[in-house]
Design an enzyme around this catalytic site. Structure first.
Site, PDB file in Angstrom:
ATOM      1  CG  HIS A 470      -1.858   1.189   1.303  1.00  0.00           C
ATOM      2  ND1 HIS A 470      -3.078   1.215   0.831  1.00  0.00           N
ATOM      3  CD2 HIS A 470      -1.575   2.487   1.770  1.00  0.00           C
ATOM      4  CE1 HIS A 470      -3.751   2.214   1.182  1.00  0.00           C
ATOM      5  NE2 HIS A 470      -2.691   2.925   1.673  1.00  0.00           N
ATOM      6  CD  GLU A 471       1.466   3.606   3.471  1.00  0.00           C
ATOM      7  OE1 GLU A 471       1.707   4.831   2.838  1.00  0.00           O
ATOM      8  OE2 GLU A 471       0.492   3.395   4.254  1.00  0.00           O
ATOM      9  CG  HIS A 474       0.252   6.107  -0.828  1.00  0.00           C
ATOM     10  ND1 HIS A 474      -0.839   6.781  -1.412  1.00  0.00           N
ATOM     11  CD2 HIS A 474      -0.463   5.524   0.284  1.00  0.00           C
ATOM     12  CE1 HIS A 474      -2.073   6.480  -0.747  1.00  0.00           C
ATOM     13  NE2 HIS A 474      -1.933   5.931   0.118  1.00  0.00           N
ATOM     14  CG  HIS A 477       0.384   8.481  -7.293  1.00  0.00           C
ATOM     15  ND1 HIS A 477      -0.716   8.917  -6.683  1.00  0.00           N
ATOM     16  CD2 HIS A 477       0.280   9.127  -8.527  1.00  0.00           C
ATOM     17  CE1 HIS A 477      -1.540   9.635  -7.536  1.00  0.00           C
ATOM     18  NE2 HIS A 477      -1.215   9.787  -8.859  1.00  0.00           N
TER      19      HIS A 477
HETATM   20 ZN   LIG Z   1      -3.170   5.392   1.832  1.00  0.00          ZN
END
Ligand SMILES: [Zn+2]
Length: 686
Positions: A470-471, A474, A477
């Site tokens: 998940h991290e 990010h 991105h």
């Molecule tokens: Zn998040």
């Protein structure tokens, strides 16, 4: 000036080995002072503002401030100390004053307005135009075009709202802290896990009493509700918990948030109307991906329509299990979590802990880098560490297919003292074109995994593996952006309800056989995760997913209806709105004494007002984006490159719906999320 202050040295990466608390305030003061003067000079001297002579210098000033503050704010999170905390908190109001002042600076606004309407806006690139559009929008939302008296009122309302938000949180915290239950008779602890017992014992010792003390703080509360076999204990704790900060319950009236909530809703509405919006939801959505309250309400109700029946079935199954296996004829609210745990264990007999040996951290990291390498054609490799804040911190670089550098990241994985809990990605430096060439993005990736013990690598649970993905989503991105304008590069300028797309998207690979073969390997034998275990994990993933979805939708619908139709001070009460919402979407009846709303900090004290739906919204986007990989193959390189080009590289330079459609070839649908949650009609028939 400030030659010896390492925070003022912006020539490269932050000099973590040299930064001390005493450097913080002078650096912040200096850069704020210099920025104020420089902005005033720009306004006074640039008669015909354009991108290069006005917006670019503004961006440079912004970046200077960000680069001074980013390491401070990061250190405050990962190396907390009393000295640092004091200067950090002293700087916060200085920064918020500065941004409030710029937000209402009429002269600054007019220069940018000039570029938009009389200048060369039309000839600028998409990213530059978006920065200008966003800036004008934000000026408007800060009250720049109000009459002086209204501007005054705007400032009064915003400061009163921040005071009330704090007050709400304090009431909630005080109410939470004020209640506990002391237990002397060990037999009442039956079912409660050892670590929760040990904590309760510790709490009792600290209070200098015999036995065990349970509180309303999450770990203690959850342990009782999910595991305590004693129903009367569960009931007592439940009643205290769901009446916190209200007029009823054991401490009824003492920290009642009822009036605070009404004041907050009244002021929010006034603020929105002052700025020309019909209600607070319209104001909140002005910066979000969703266009209107109607769209959000329609979205919530559509999902609710799909989940309610399956949710009711799950409740029936739970009741039946409780009757037949647990001897409970009528399931009470305080039985739900406990009976659900029993049912979960009955159906899928495995624990997160048992998965750890299959996920040694080095294997997971290496596998994750291989996965993103295959998807996006990038290479992630360890790089020479610059100075860091702790010996455990690692440093990596990302290269693209041609071997050109794209970005760097610090990886700080283990829990330790003075480090804030949780996991997050933060930017250290953003991508932008400068006079000296391209500034490449640098990210901070922070987790709180258990540190390795002697002779063995750190072993992760599957939940922790998902957190890491998940991290990293990010992080990609932020780091893979190709936008050269800071305001909309990477995660900058990406609306609140779209920013979780890349992160939730990347989580999907944690459930795929082919990907698990890359990230798992038993710490002793090297054997990948057994299929039988994966099957159980997948089944367990959707356990009571419709009930959970209905619960989330209840929060979202309540939030939206409060910020659209509700009239503070009118005939209907907040409780009436909640009751109406529950009639619409809830599958479990809440008792009349339940005052959940009085502790709903997300919308009364956090940033989620008229925005709670973002959780489900982003889930729909990420599930639907992933479904293209399910169609084409989860390692399909062309699809991966398309996600890179249409989503990851574009940052906030374009409306997220436009980007999504460019990637997916159509608008998002809820089908993939329902299917992944085991809720699609197809799935039922099978
Ligand atoms: Zn998040």
């Amino acid at each position: 000036m400030q030659q010896d202050n390492p925070l003022m040295d912006l020539s490269g990466l932050p000099r973590f080995d040299a930064i001390l608390p005493e450097h913080v305030e002078p650096a912040v003061d200096a850069v704020l002072k210099r920025n104020r003067a420089a902005i005033r000079e720009l306004i006074d001297t640039v008669a015909r503002p354009e991108w290069d002579n006005f917006m670019a210098p503004l961006e440079q000033l912004d970046d200077d401030l960000e680069r001074v503050w980013a390491p401070v704010s990061h250190l405050n999170a990962v190396c907390d100390s009393e000295e640092l905390r004091v200067v950090y908190e002293r700087c916060l109001p200085k920064l918020s004053d500065y941004s409030a002042e710029l937000g209402q600076d009429r002269d600054l606004y007019e220069k940018i307005h000039h570029i938009r309407h009389q200048g060369h806006y039309a000839e600028l690139g998409r990213a530059e135009r978006k920065v200008i559009d966003n800036a004008l929008r934000d000026f408007h939302l800060s009250g720049v075009d109000l009459e002086a008296a209204d501007q005054e009122r705007y400032r009064e309302i915003t400061s009163e709202l921040s005071r009330l938000g704090n007050f709400f949180s304090r009431n909630l915290l005080d109410a939470t802290d004020a209640w506990h239950i002391d237990i002397a008779d060990e037999s009442r602890l039956a079912g409660i896990p050892d670590n929760a017992r040990a904590q309760a014992r510790q709490a009792a010792l600290e209070a200098d009493i015999e036995g065990w003390r349970f509180t309303l703080h999450a770990p203690s509360f959850l342990a009782v509700m999910s595991h305590a076999d004693d129903a009367s204990l569960r009931e007592e704790v439940y009643r205290a918990y769901v009446t916190r900060a209200s007029e009823t319950g054991p401490n009824g009236g003492q920290w009642d948030n009822g009036g605070v909530m009404l004041d907050i809703l009244r002021l929010r509405r006034e603020l929105a109307v002052l700025l020309g919006y019909t209600d607070y939801a319209a104001y909140s959505l002005a910066t979000k991906m969703a266009d209107s309250s109607e769209e959000v309400l329609g979205f919530i109700r559509q999902l609710g329509g799909k989940c309610r029946e399956p949710g009711r079935r799950e409740v029936r199954a739970l009741r039946q299990f409780a009757r037949e296996e647990l001897g409970i004829q009528s399931l009470q609210p305080w039985d739900l979590a406990w009976a659900s745990e029993k049912l979960r264990h009955h159906r899928y007999d495995f624990s997160q802990e048992s998965l750890r040996p299959y996920f040694p951290l080095p294997r997971v990291l290496e596998g994750m880098f291989t996965i993103v390498g295959r998807l996006f054609g990038i290479r992630v490799e360890a790089a020479e560490a610059p100075s860091t804040w702790h010996p455990d911190v690692q440093f990596y670089r990302i290269l693209d297919e041609s071997g050109a550098p794209r970005g760097h990241f610090y990886l700080d994985l283990y829990a330790r003292k003075q480090k804030r809990g949780g996991a997050w990605m933060a930017d250290c430096m953003g991508r932008r074109r400068t006079d000296n060439g391209l500034q490449r993005p640098v990210a901070f990736l922070t987790c709180n995994f258990s540190a390795p013990v002697e002779g063995q690598p750190a072993l992760l649970t599957h939940d922790e593996v998902i957190t890491l993905f998940h991290e990293f989503g990010h992080g990609l991105h932020h780091m893979l952006t190709r936008v050269d304008v800071a305001g909309v590069a990477g995660i900058n300028g990406v609306p609140w309800d779209a920013v979780e797309l890349p992160s939730q998207f990347l989580e999907n690979w944690c459930w795929e056989r082919e990907a698990l073969d890359l990230i798992s390997g038993h710490v002793d034998s090297g054997e990948p995760l057994p299929q039988e275990l994966l099957d159980k994990m997948r089944q367990g993933r959707n356990f009571q997913s419709a009930m959970q979805m209905c619960r989330q939708l209840e929060f979202s619908l309540f939030d939206m209806r409060l910020h659209t139709e509700f009239e503070p001070g009118g005939d209907a009460t907040i409780q009436d709105v909640l009751n109406g919402v529950r009639e619409e979407v809830a599958v479990v009846e809440a008792p009349a004494f339940n005052r959940f709303q009085n502790s709903f900090g997300h919308i009364f004290a956090g940033g989620y007002a008229a925005g709670y739906y973002s959780y489900q919204w982003a889930e729909v986007l990420s599930a639907d984006a992933f479904s293209l990989f399910e169609e084409k193959g989860i390692f399909d390189a062309a699809t991966g490159r398309r996600f890179l080009a249409e989503i990851l590289e574009r940052g906030g330079s374009e409306e997220p719906m436009v980007l999504f459609e460019a990637f997916r070839g159509r608008k998002p649908t809820v089908d993939a999320l329902l299917r992944h949650s085991g809720l699609s009609p197809l799935e039922d028939a099978a």
